[in-house]
Design a protein around this motif. Structure first.
Motif, short mmCIF file in Angstrom:
data_model
loop_
_atom_site.label_atom_id
_atom_site.label_comp_id
_atom_site.label_asym_id
_atom_site.label_seq_id
_atom_site.Cartn_x
_atom_site.Cartn_y
_atom_site.Cartn_z
N THR A 310 44.36 59.86 62.71
CA THR A 310 45.18 60.97 62.20
C THR A 310 46.07 60.50 61.05
O THR A 310 46.30 61.26 60.08
CB THR A 310 46.03 61.57 63.33
N LEU A 311 46.58 59.29 61.10
CA LEU A 311 47.47 58.79 60.05
C LEU A 311 46.71 58.30 58.81
O LEU A 311 47.33 57.98 57.80
CB LEU A 311 48.33 57.66 60.61
N SER A 312 45.39 58.20 58.91
CA SER A 312 44.59 57.69 57.79
C SER A 312 44.10 58.83 56.90
O SER A 312 44.43 60.01 57.11
CB SER A 312 43.41 56.89 58.33
N HIS A 313 43.22 58.47 55.91
CA HIS A 313 42.62 59.46 55.02
C HIS A 313 41.38 60.11 55.63
O HIS A 313 40.78 61.00 55.01
CB HIS A 313 42.21 58.81 53.68
N ALA A 442 44.42 69.28 65.35
CA ALA A 442 45.22 70.33 64.72
C ALA A 442 46.31 69.76 63.80
O ALA A 442 46.87 70.48 62.97
CB ALA A 442 45.86 71.20 65.80
N VAL A 443 46.63 68.48 63.96
CA VAL A 443 47.69 67.86 63.14
C VAL A 443 47.11 67.48 61.77
O VAL A 443 46.03 66.89 61.71
CB VAL A 443 48.26 66.63 63.86
N PRO A 444 47.81 67.78 60.68
CA PRO A 444 47.32 67.39 59.34
C PRO A 444 47.23 65.85 59.22
O PRO A 444 48.00 65.13 59.85
CB PRO A 444 48.37 67.94 58.38
N ARG A 445 46.28 65.37 58.44
CA ARG A 445 46.12 63.92 58.29
C ARG A 445 47.32 63.35 57.53
O ARG A 445 47.89 63.99 56.64
CB ARG A 445 44.82 63.59 57.62
N GLY A 446 47.61 62.09 57.81
CA GLY A 446 48.81 61.49 57.23
C GLY A 446 48.60 60.88 55.86
O GLY A 446 49.56 60.76 55.07
N ASN A 447 47.37 60.43 55.57
CA ASN A 447 47.08 59.81 54.26
C ASN A 447 47.95 58.58 54.00
O ASN A 447 48.33 58.31 52.85
CB ASN A 447 47.28 60.83 53.13
N PHE A 448 48.27 57.82 55.04
CA PHE A 448 49.08 56.63 54.83
C PHE A 448 48.24 55.44 54.39
O PHE A 448 48.76 54.49 53.79
CB PHE A 448 49.80 56.28 56.13
N TYR A 449 46.98 55.43 54.69
CA TYR A 449 46.14 54.33 54.25
C TYR A 449 44.70 54.80 54.12
O TYR A 449 44.33 55.87 54.58
CB TYR A 449 46.20 53.13 55.23
#
Length: 449
Positions: A310-313, A442-449
């Motif tokens: 979820t935190l990735s791209h 349902a949670v938007p992706r974080g795009n942190f890495y």
């Protein structure tokens, strides 16, 4: 085939000392015998009812021998089942006696039993007459004065001569620890122990030796009924006095009415449900704890994997992959929480109990034999601390206990219960896994890495 998905295994029934009348106990016992649905509502199918177990109508690990081992090593109350099985055997043998012998020991009627209870209650000390109490006030004979004081003050109070029974009391103090099968020690026999029990209840011994099974009844009194006996039943003083009054006059099976109801009630309403609940568990405690750990680990793996994705791209479909970790972890944890290992269940196996692991003959585990009458009338205690398997099992390391020897579960009704619990765990794991994975999707992706 499984039971209903709403099935719940029997709840643990704690040992109770509630004051329940004999009529209520008998009504509860009769309801248990006649109503099969009441058993199923408590999580016990008719195939595993108390009557089927004690009559030998089930397979391992739910036989009467397994029930006895459970009461011996887990609940520490084997004397109840031992006495109950002896009484069933005694009643059957009594019915086979010739009529000429049975008439020597008449039936102990319900009216006589109630009269004895009334008589026992009436023996309580009565309050002194107020006028007499006023005259004796301030003297050594006033109400409440210690007996020892009165004895010293009354020069005419001559101690009564000790009876032969009283003279033996000092010798009786250690009879419960004897292991000799013929007598309790030098000069101390089952009859002398029975005399002691009658003496403690305020009765004189009436040796109606002509009555059938009088010697065996004396033996049972010395093993199960007398205070401090090797397998003393957990009965009240009132029940003990009532049964001794009855046995003073007859050896008819009805003389045991006042205590057999208590014993049977305890077996049916407390020991039997707990035994079925314990038998459902197919693994020992180290294996069950290990299974719970695996379930928690699977849940953690699924959560961490979903969180990182979820935190990735990565796109949302990738978040469904950890569903497998969620599902296995939740299903394993739910099953383990009910005492089951899903791996053992897949094979329909169970772990051998510690006392089964070190049996001299492995076939004894599978061969159900009738418990001998001698085992019911043995004055040895139910203590097992000195049995060899305790020390040997204690030396095993945790890993070896987790992967102990296994054996097939033979009883079909028990396998059916385990199938139901397994299906409940799988369905609950599937539903909860879908919910958790859906939340992450349902949670938007974080795009942190």
């Amino acid at each position: 085939m499984v039971y209903q998905l709403t099935y719940r295994r029997p709840s643990h029934v704690p040992s109770s000392r509630e004051s329940i009348s004999g009529e209520e106990k008998q009504k509860s016992i009769n309801d248990s015998i006649t109503s099969g649905s009441s058993c199923m509502s408590a999580g016990i199918p008719e195939a595993l009812s108390f009557d089927r177990i004690v009559s030998g109508g089930v397979c391992p690990p739910c036989t009467v021998r397994d029930f006895m081992n459970y009461l011996m090593y887990i609940e520490h109350a084997a004397e109840n089942l031992q006495f109950f099985l002896w009484f069933r055997d005694y009643s059957a043998r009594w019915e086979q006696l010739p009529q000429s012998e049975r008439v020597l020991a008449p039936e102990w009627t319900q009216t006589q039993a109630e009269a004895e209870f009334t008589g026992i209650a009436s023996t309580r000390p009565k309050r002194a007459n107020p006028q007499v109490a006023a005259l004796l006030k301030g003297t050594d004979f006033a109400e409440g004065t210690p007996k020892s004081t009165v004895d010293r003050a009354d020069p005419f109070n001559t101690p009564p001569k000790l009876s032969p029974t009283d003279e033996k009391r000092d010798l009786m103090s250690d009879y419960g620890s004897s292991t000799d099968e013929k007598s309790y020690g030098s000069g101390i026999t089952h009859q002398s122990v029975a005399e002691q029990a009658f003496g403690d209840a305020g009765m004189k011994w009436k040796p109606f030796t002509a009555q059938p099974y009088r010697e065996e009844v004396s033996r049972i009194i010395s093993i199960y009924i007398a205070e401090g006996s090797p397998r003393e039943l957990n009965i009240s003083a009132r029940e003990r006095s009532a049964v001794l009054h009855a046995l003073q006059s007859t050896t008819h099976p009805t003389a045991f009415r006042s205590i057999i109801r208590t014993v049977e009630y305890s077996l049916r309403k407390q020991a039997h449900p707990n035994f079925i609940r314990w038998t459902i568990c197919n693994g020992n405690r180290p294996r069950v704890v290990f299974a719970r750990g695996l379930g928690i680990a699977g849940i953690i793996v699924g959560f961490v994997a979903d969180l990182l994705i979820t935190l990735s791209h990565a796109s949302r479909p990738w978040r469904v992959i950890p569903f497998l970790g969620w599902f296995i972890g939740i299903a394993t944890l739910i099953a383990a929480w009910k005492g089951m290992c899903v791996v053992l269940h897949g094979l329909h196996h169970r772990h051998l109990r510690p006392w089964e692991l070190f049996s001299n003959d492995a076939d004894d585990i599978l061969d159900e034999k009738l418990l001998s009458r001698e085992s019911f009338t043995s004055q040895t205690t139910n203590s097992y601390e000195d049995e060899p398997w305790i020390a040997r099992y204690g030396k095993r390391n945790v890993v070896r206990k987790i992967f102990d020897r296994q054996i097939w579960v033979q009883e079909p009704a028990l396998r059916q219960i385990q199938d139901t619990i397994f299906l409940q765990a799988v369905l609950a794991g599937f539903v909860l896994s879908c919910i958790f994975v859906g939340i992450f999707c349902a949670v938007p992706r974080g795009n942190f890495y």
